[in-house]
Design a protein around this motif. Structure first.
Motif, mmCIF file in Angstrom:
data_model
loop_
_atom_site.group_PDB
_atom_site.id
_atom_site.type_symbol
_atom_site.label_atom_id
_atom_site.label_comp_id
_atom_site.label_asym_id
_atom_site.label_seq_id
_atom_site.Cartn_x
_atom_site.Cartn_y
_atom_site.Cartn_z
ATOM 1 N N GLU A 340 0.828 -1.285 0.089
ATOM 2 C CA GLU A 340 0.006 -0.028 -0.065
ATOM 3 C C GLU A 340 0.899 1.078 -0.002
ATOM 4 N N PHE A 341 0.526 2.235 -0.835
ATOM 5 C CA PHE A 341 1.054 3.547 -0.990
ATOM 6 C C PHE A 341 -0.096 4.501 -0.670
ATOM 7 N N SER A 342 -0.055 5.249 0.667
ATOM 8 C CA SER A 342 -0.993 6.341 0.791
ATOM 9 C C SER A 342 -0.646 7.598 0.773
ATOM 10 N N LYS A 343 -1.602 8.382 0.958
ATOM 11 C CA LYS A 343 -0.996 10.056 0.719
ATOM 12 C C LYS A 343 0.103 10.091 -0.296
ATOM 13 N N PHE A 344 -0.471 9.563 -1.356
ATOM 14 C CA PHE A 344 0.514 9.455 -2.592
ATOM 15 C C PHE A 344 0.481 10.654 -3.343
ATOM 16 N N TYR A 345 1.590 11.572 -3.500
ATOM 17 C CA TYR A 345 1.795 12.552 -4.060
ATOM 18 C C TYR A 345 2.974 12.348 -5.238
ATOM 19 N N ALA A 346 2.580 12.609 -6.599
ATOM 20 C CA ALA A 346 3.648 12.124 -7.541
ATOM 21 C C ALA A 346 3.524 13.269 -8.724
ATOM 22 N N SER A 347 4.778 13.685 -9.158
ATOM 23 C CA SER A 347 4.923 14.590 -10.425
ATOM 24 C C SER A 347 5.690 13.815 -11.303
ATOM 25 N N VAL A 348 5.023 13.774 -12.535
ATOM 26 C CA VAL A 348 5.868 12.967 -13.476
ATOM 27 C C VAL A 348 5.993 14.107 -14.755
ATOM 28 N N TYR A 349 7.184 14.300 -15.069
ATOM 29 C CA TYR A 349 7.667 15.272 -16.170
ATOM 30 C C TYR A 349 7.938 14.737 -17.383
ATOM 31 N N ASN A 350 7.635 15.363 -18.539
ATOM 32 C CA ASN A 350 8.111 15.155 -19.796
ATOM 33 C C ASN A 350 7.634 13.758 -20.284
ATOM 34 N N ILE A 351 6.394 13.713 -20.307
ATOM 35 C CA ILE A 351 5.781 12.281 -21.037
ATOM 36 C C ILE A 351 5.636 12.665 -22.666
ATOM 37 N N TYR A 352 6.642 12.156 -23.369
ATOM 38 C CA TYR A 352 6.637 12.563 -24.736
ATOM 39 C C TYR A 352 6.607 11.297 -25.483
ATOM 40 N N SER A 353 6.020 10.957 -26.710
ATOM 41 C CA SER A 353 6.458 10.169 -27.444
ATOM 42 C C SER A 353 7.371 10.717 -28.687
ATOM 43 N N PRO A 354 8.240 9.873 -29.294
ATOM 44 C CA PRO A 354 9.078 10.426 -30.174
ATOM 45 C C PRO A 354 8.737 10.816 -31.527
ATOM 46 N N VAL A 355 7.441 10.740 -31.842
ATOM 47 C CA VAL A 355 6.780 11.261 -33.124
ATOM 48 C C VAL A 355 7.147 12.503 -33.335
ATOM 49 N N GLY A 356 7.820 13.016 -34.338
ATOM 50 C CA GLY A 356 8.135 14.707 -34.663
ATOM 51 C C GLY A 356 8.973 15.152 -33.875
ATOM 52 N N LYS A 357 9.844 14.335 -33.268
ATOM 53 C CA LYS A 357 10.984 14.947 -32.283
ATOM 54 C C LYS A 357 12.319 14.291 -32.356
ATOM 55 N N ASP A 358 13.175 14.822 -32.635
ATOM 56 C CA ASP A 358 14.712 14.588 -32.995
ATOM 57 C C ASP A 358 15.374 14.260 -31.426
ATOM 58 N N THR A 359 15.179 15.155 -30.300
ATOM 59 C CA THR A 359 15.640 14.856 -29.186
ATOM 60 C C THR A 359 14.656 15.154 -28.011
ATOM 61 N N LEU A 360 14.666 14.294 -26.964
ATOM 62 C CA LEU A 360 13.880 14.496 -25.852
ATOM 63 C C LEU A 360 14.439 14.446 -24.452
ATOM 64 N N PRO A 361 13.816 15.445 -23.655
ATOM 65 C CA PRO A 361 14.405 15.569 -22.327
ATOM 66 C C PRO A 361 14.109 14.343 -21.461
ATOM 67 N N ASP A 362 14.773 13.848 -20.657
ATOM 68 C CA ASP A 362 14.572 12.889 -19.592
ATOM 69 C C ASP A 362 13.067 12.973 -19.101
ATOM 70 N N THR A 363 12.517 11.718 -18.987
ATOM 71 C CA THR A 363 11.366 11.753 -18.285
ATOM 72 C C THR A 363 11.724 11.540 -16.582
ATOM 73 N N LYS A 364 11.047 12.252 -15.797
ATOM 74 C CA LYS A 364 11.341 12.250 -14.467
ATOM 75 C C LYS A 364 10.264 11.891 -13.281
ATOM 76 N N ILE A 365 9.983 11.230 -12.652
ATOM 77 C CA ILE A 365 9.025 10.850 -11.765
ATOM 78 C C ILE A 365 9.525 10.997 -10.213
ATOM 79 N N ASP A 366 8.884 11.825 -9.711
ATOM 80 C CA ASP A 366 9.118 12.308 -8.350
ATOM 81 C C ASP A 366 7.857 12.013 -7.379
ATOM 82 N N VAL A 367 8.224 10.944 -6.314
ATOM 83 C CA VAL A 367 7.170 10.492 -5.473
ATOM 84 C C VAL A 367 7.355 10.675 -4.141
ATOM 85 N N GLN A 368 6.308 11.416 -3.230
ATOM 86 C CA GLN A 368 6.390 11.252 -1.788
ATOM 87 C C GLN A 368 4.990 10.472 -1.246
ATOM 88 N N CYS A 369 5.111 9.604 -0.444
ATOM 89 C CA CYS A 369 3.948 9.026 -0.162
ATOM 90 C C CYS A 369 4.220 8.338 1.651
#
Length: 519
Positions: A340-369
């Motif tokens: 169980e993970f309660s009081k779950f707060y998450a921020s997910v950055y840069n959720i991209y598909s590669p279509v039409g993009k030559d470079t992409l930033p890192d996808t980052k997931i920060d979780v506090q719970c």
């Protein structure tokens, strides 16, 4: 008779003639329009209504209790196509001159009051022809409004596949013609707003989806009371699946999408948004171990994003005050292991598909719970979608976990329970699609173990005695550390991969003798 009086008389006669002509034309249109439309070969519907008000001078029409029925589908038991009832249809300021001379429709406003539409399945080619037939010329409208509508999409068994009530809709600056109707989006428009409630969607064999309300306006989406519910009980679902597969239950108080921009770039769909916020999510993932293993290779998240065939760009996704549960059950004769993970707060950055993009930033997931409703857990997870090795890094930290809270996991899966306190667990896990390695450190005190027989019902006294001899009670005020390497099981998820790493870390620090000698 004076010349002035003659002019007045002539004007009066002309005015009376125009009024009579208008009334006659109104009467003719009101009485003859259904038969005209119904006899038109290119118009695919039968039309009827109870009454009609016409004003040719203003170009205003009001139709009451209108009914729309496909010409090629009138049998109630085998309906195909669209059936509609409209309590009142208002047309404001229709340009009759353009309609007569050019056979094009130009109207300032159309209002549909309380429309009730049922759409039955039909041959795909026939559906496309039906849509195109009414748009051989062009239609332009300043505004289209729907007030308090209802829409139902029926499946082949004539059961609702999609159902929405109290629909309100407004579309402005509309154009539809033979060019637009052939495109992915068959009309051009400027602004739109949509709302409904009591939305139901049949999501296939296993799930049904409900929404309390949905509002779309100013390029933003707001949904409330989202529920994705299994159609089967856990036992039913387990009996019907040939191999192991998760069953999901997901609820969310609200889902908000800001400034969504979507459409087609040539033939490529694009969906862009700066932020998605999910409030008070409850997600339960259940897996029974009774079906046989699924041997197919499971994609890591970077590979999943890389496989998307449309242009996706979500800068940030946030989960607030949520609860995430995972349950795994070896047999229905014993309770499932539960994480169980309660009081779950998450921020997910840069959720991209590669279509039409030559470079992409890192996808980052920060979780506090809170882990197991007891211990603060922080996780930082990074990967890059374009990295074809699917490498990632997960850094985690758990503090002040009474070990008995882990018994919901360890007893069903390992026939082991513990007492004591895990003061701090820190790990850094670097992995890719093949293998993973990293550093594991733990600080604990007053640890005791109890081992149970294979059915989990009775304590194994001898193994418990030997286990407590082999396990050190605490880490002597410091940390016990280990460098850990594990091979990925490619038919398992990334979370199984992480669990293998943590399990190996526990073996090499806190439980080496217990795991290798007693169990």
């Amino acid at each position: 008779m004076s010349r002035f009086k003659k002019i007045l008389l002539i004007l009066g006669i002309l005015a009376l003639f125009i009024v009579l002509l208008n009334k006659g034309a109104e009467y003719y249109i009101a009485k003859k329009l259904p038969s005209i439309l119904n006899s038109e070969k290119d118009f695919p519907y039968y039309v009827s209504y109870s009454d009609m008000d016409v004003n040719l001078i203003s170009g205003n029409f009001t139709i009451y209790n209108a009914k729309l029925t496909p010409k090629d589908s009138t049998d109630g038991a085998n309906r195909q196509g669209m059936f509609g009832n409209i309590e009142k249809l208002e047309v404001k300021h229709l340009d009759l001159w353009k309609l007569w001379r050019e056979k094009n429709v130009d109207v300032k406003k159309v209002i549909l009051n309380r429309p009730d539409v049922n759409l039955y399945p039909k041959n795909k080619d026939e559906e496309q022809d039906t849509v195109k037939k009414p748009f051989k010329n062009s239609i332009t409208a300043g505004t289209l409004q729907i007030k308090d509508g209802r829409f139902a999409l029926l499946d082949s068994a004539q059961q609702p596949a999609l159902l929405a009530s109290h629909i309100s809709f407004e579309l402005s600056n509309i154009t539809a013609d033979s060019v637009t109707v052939a495109q992915k989006i068959p009309v051009t428009y400027k602004d739109y707003a949509f709302s409904c409630d009591s939305l139901y969607y049949d999501a296939g064999v296993n799930y049904k989806i409900y929404l309390g309300s949905l509002n779309v306006a100013d390029s933003a989406i707001a949904a409330k009371d989202f529920r994705m519910m299994p159609k089967q009980t856990r036992r039913e679902y387990t009996r019907m699946i040939p191999v192991e597969h998760d069953q999901y239950t997901v609820n969310a108080d609200s889902i908000g999408v800001k400034k969504i921009d979507w459409g087609y770039n040539n033939d490529t769909l694009y969906i862009h948004t700066p932020e998605v916020v999910l409030q008070n999510v409850f997600a339960n993932v259940y897996r029974s171990k009774e079906p046989k293993d699924d041997p197919s290779i499971k994609k890591l998240y970077s590979n999943m994003l890389r496989s998307i065939k449309f242009d996706l760009k979500a800068d940030k996704i946030m989960l607030k005050n949520s609860t995430i549960e995972y349950e795994e059950q070896n047999t229905f004769s014993r309770p499932p292991a539960k994480v169980e993970f309660s009081k779950f707060y998450a921020s997910v950055y840069n959720i991209y598909s590669p279509v039409g993009k030559d470079t992409l930033p890192d996808t980052k997931i920060d979780v506090q719970c809170l882990f197991m409703k007891a211990a603060p857990l922080n996780v930082a997870w990074t990967f890059n979608t374009l990295d074809k090795s699917d490498s990632f890094t997960i850094i985690g930290n758990i503090q002040n976990l009474p070990s008995q809270y882990m018994n919901k996991i360890s007893k069903p899966l390992m026939n082991v329970t513990t007492q004591g306190t895990l003061n701090n667990i820190k790990f850094t896990f670097n992995g890719n699609r093949e293998r993973g390695s990293g550093h594991f450190a733990i600080n604990y005190e007053d640890l005791k173990v109890e081992l149970y027989k294979s059915d989990g019902s009775k304590k194994h006294k001898l193994k418990t005695f030997l286990g407590n001899l082999l396990v050190k009670n605490d880490s002597n005020g410091g940390k016990k550390e280990a460098d850990v390497s594990v091979e990925r099981k490619k038919d398992k998820s990334v979370f199984n991969f992480l669990w293998l790493f943590l399990q190996e870390g526990l073996k090499e620090t806190m439980l080496p003798g217990l795991v290798t000698t007693v169990i």
